[in-house]
Motif scaffolding. Structure first.
Motif, PDB file in Angstrom:
ATOM      1  N   LYS A  17      78.787  18.174  44.288  1.00 43.01           N
ATOM      2  CA  LYS A  17      79.515  19.429  44.119  1.00 43.01           C
ATOM      3  C   LYS A  17      80.631  19.557  45.151  1.00 43.01           C
ATOM      4  CE  LYS A  17      75.694  22.107  42.148  1.00 43.01           C
ATOM      5  NZ  LYS A  17      74.842  23.296  42.294  1.00 43.01           N
ATOM      6  N   SER A  18      81.784  20.002  44.680  1.00 44.96           N
ATOM      7  CA  SER A  18      82.934  20.173  45.566  1.00 44.96           C
ATOM      8  C   SER A  18      82.618  21.191  46.649  1.00 44.96           C
ATOM      9  CB  SER A  18      84.142  20.643  44.743  1.00 44.96           C
ATOM     10  OG  SER A  18      85.228  20.920  45.588  1.00 44.96           O
ATOM     11  N   GLY A  19      82.938  20.850  47.898  1.00 44.24           N
ATOM     12  CA  GLY A  19      82.725  21.769  49.008  1.00 44.24           C
ATOM     13  C   GLY A  19      81.347  21.701  49.611  1.00 44.24           C
ATOM     14  N   LEU A  20      80.437  20.952  49.005  1.00 41.17           N
ATOM     15  CA  LEU A  20      79.077  20.895  49.512  1.00 41.17           C
ATOM     16  C   LEU A  20      78.656  19.481  49.908  1.00 41.17           C
ATOM     17  CD1 LEU A  20      77.310  23.275  46.965  1.00 41.17           C
ATOM     18  CD2 LEU A  20      77.888  23.775  49.329  1.00 41.17           C
ATOM     19  N   GLY A  21      79.350  18.462  49.426  1.00 39.98           N
ATOM     20  CA  GLY A  21      78.970  17.083  49.721  1.00 39.98           C
ATOM     21  C   GLY A  21      79.212  16.724  51.175  1.00 39.98           C
ATOM     22  N   LEU A  22      78.634  15.602  51.570  1.00 47.26           N
ATOM     23  CA  LEU A  22      78.756  15.160  52.960  1.00 47.26           C
ATOM     24  C   LEU A  22      80.208  14.885  53.343  1.00 47.26           C
ATOM     25  CD1 LEU A  22      75.670  12.787  53.294  1.00 47.26           C
ATOM     26  CD2 LEU A  22      75.930  15.114  54.191  1.00 47.26           C
ATOM     27  N   ASP A  23      80.969  14.302  52.432  1.00 49.89           N
ATOM     28  CA  ASP A  23      82.376  14.009  52.729  1.00 49.89           C
ATOM     29  C   ASP A  23      83.153  15.287  53.008  1.00 49.89           C
ATOM     30  OD1 ASP A  23      81.914  11.331  52.444  1.00 49.89           O
ATOM     31  OD2 ASP A  23      82.702  11.204  50.401  1.00 49.89           O
ATOM     32  N   ALA A  24      82.898  16.313  52.194  1.00 57.27           N
ATOM     33  CA  ALA A  24      83.597  17.590  52.376  1.00 57.27           C
ATOM     34  C   ALA A  24      83.218  18.237  53.698  1.00 57.27           C
ATOM     35  CB  ALA A  24      83.283  18.530  51.211  1.00 57.27           C
ATOM     36  N   GLN A  25      81.939  18.148  54.076  1.00 54.18           N
ATOM     37  CA  GLN A  25      81.501  18.721  55.352  1.00 54.18           C
ATOM     38  C   GLN A  25      82.120  17.967  56.531  1.00 54.18           C
ATOM     39  OE1 GLN A  25      77.164  19.713  55.547  1.00 54.18           O
ATOM     40  NE2 GLN A  25      77.176  19.153  53.378  1.00 54.18           N
ATOM     41  N   THR A  26      82.184  16.660  56.398  1.00 54.48           N
ATOM     42  CA  THR A  26      82.823  15.856  57.454  1.00 54.48           C
ATOM     43  C   THR A  26      84.291  16.236  57.602  1.00 54.48           C
ATOM     44  OG1 THR A  26      81.321  14.002  57.020  1.00 54.48           O
ATOM     45  CG2 THR A  26      83.378  13.501  58.183  1.00 54.48           C
ATOM     46  N   ARG A  27      84.972  16.436  56.471  1.00 57.77           N
ATOM     47  CA  ARG A  27      86.379  16.836  56.506  1.00 57.77           C
ATOM     48  C   ARG A  27      86.554  18.163  57.242  1.00 57.77           C
ATOM     49  NH1 ARG A  27      87.559  19.008  51.094  1.00 57.77           N
ATOM     50  NH2 ARG A  27      86.452  20.728  52.109  1.00 57.77           N
ATOM     51  N   ASP A  28      85.700  19.158  56.919  1.00 59.17           N
ATOM     52  CA  ASP A  28      85.821  20.476  57.557  1.00 59.17           C
ATOM     53  C   ASP A  28      85.550  20.393  59.057  1.00 59.17           C
ATOM     54  OD1 ASP A  28      86.394  21.440  55.076  1.00 59.17           O
ATOM     55  OD2 ASP A  28      84.521  22.524  54.795  1.00 59.17           O
ATOM     56  N   ILE A  29      84.556  19.617  59.423  1.00 57.09           N
ATOM     57  CA  ILE A  29      84.245  19.453  60.857  1.00 57.09           C
ATOM     58  C   ILE A  29      85.410  18.793  61.587  1.00 57.09           C
ATOM     59  CG2 ILE A  29      82.794  18.141  62.460  1.00 57.09           C
ATOM     60  CD1 ILE A  29      80.430  18.736  60.566  1.00 57.09           C
TER      61      ILE A  29
END
Length: 218
Positions: A17-29
């Protein structure tokens, strides 16, 4: 030097899911670290759990919290719901005076603001759950009504077809008993001026359906 311990969480259902995956979390961090963090900084620990947000027993989060408290580092997460979906659990973390918490998607929020956000988010999830259940119940009710309507309509169509078959039985059955073919019976019906349900000429297939209905009227 500013120190961080990062924590990411994803459940199996959230992986894509967009915004919830590990890649998205890494990007936000990473965005927080490069845009909002004091410099220089160092990420001294990275932890990941693959578990539901409703389950507060998460081993990697426990390790992340322990390292952050022991080293004076900030615990950095991408979104607040990555910690938990329970406001009570989040409140416990915020009440821990030894733990510094930072949420990348709300870079300037303090603990009080994060607590308010968590409470509002939980209320919203509860409301969405109620709304979804109400919508499903309404859909089932509508489908039930449509099913009843369809069944009634089909019953009327069947009754009308049986009535028309009964009306021509006096012509069709004697011709069949006399050994006439379906095509010949259709021709005789046309000669007699008998119309089909749609007002047209008879075909062998229509004669066959009438005979089947007369032999099995159920």
């Amino acid at each position: 030097m500013k120190k961080y311990v990062t924590y990411r969480r994803v459940s199996t259902a959230e992986q894509g899911k967009s915004g919830l995956g590990l890649d998205a979390q890494t990007r936000d961090i990473d965005l927080y670290l490069t845009t909002y963090s004091d410099t220089p900084y160092e990420v001294i620990g990275e932890y990941v759990d693959h578990i539901s947000g409703m389950d507060d027993a998460r081993p990697e989060l426990t390790k992340a919290i322990a390292q952050a408290k022991a080293t004076g580092a900030e615990l950095l997460v991408a979104k607040l719901d990555r910690l938990s979906r329970r406001v009570s659990f989040i409140a416990t973390l915020m009440d821990d005076k030894k733990l510094a918490l930072r949420v990348a998607s709300m870079p300037n929020a303090d603990k009080f603001q994060l607590h308010i956000y968590a409470a509002l988010a939980e209320q919203e999830r509860d409301f969405i759950s109620l709304r979804t259940k109400a919508a499903l119940a309404q859909s089932k009710k509508k489908l039930g009504g449509l099913r009843d309507t369809t069944m009634k309509r089909n019953a009327v169509v069947k009754a009308n077809a049986q009535r028309r078959a009964d009306n021509v039985a006096g012509l069709i059955l004697p011709l069949r008993d006399a050994g006439r073919t379906l095509r010949e019976i259709a021709a005789e019906l046309d000669k007699a001026g008998v119309k089909t349900a749609r007002g047209g000429s008879w075909q062998a297939s229509q004669v066959k359906r009438v005979l089947e209905r007369l032999s099995d009227p159920a």
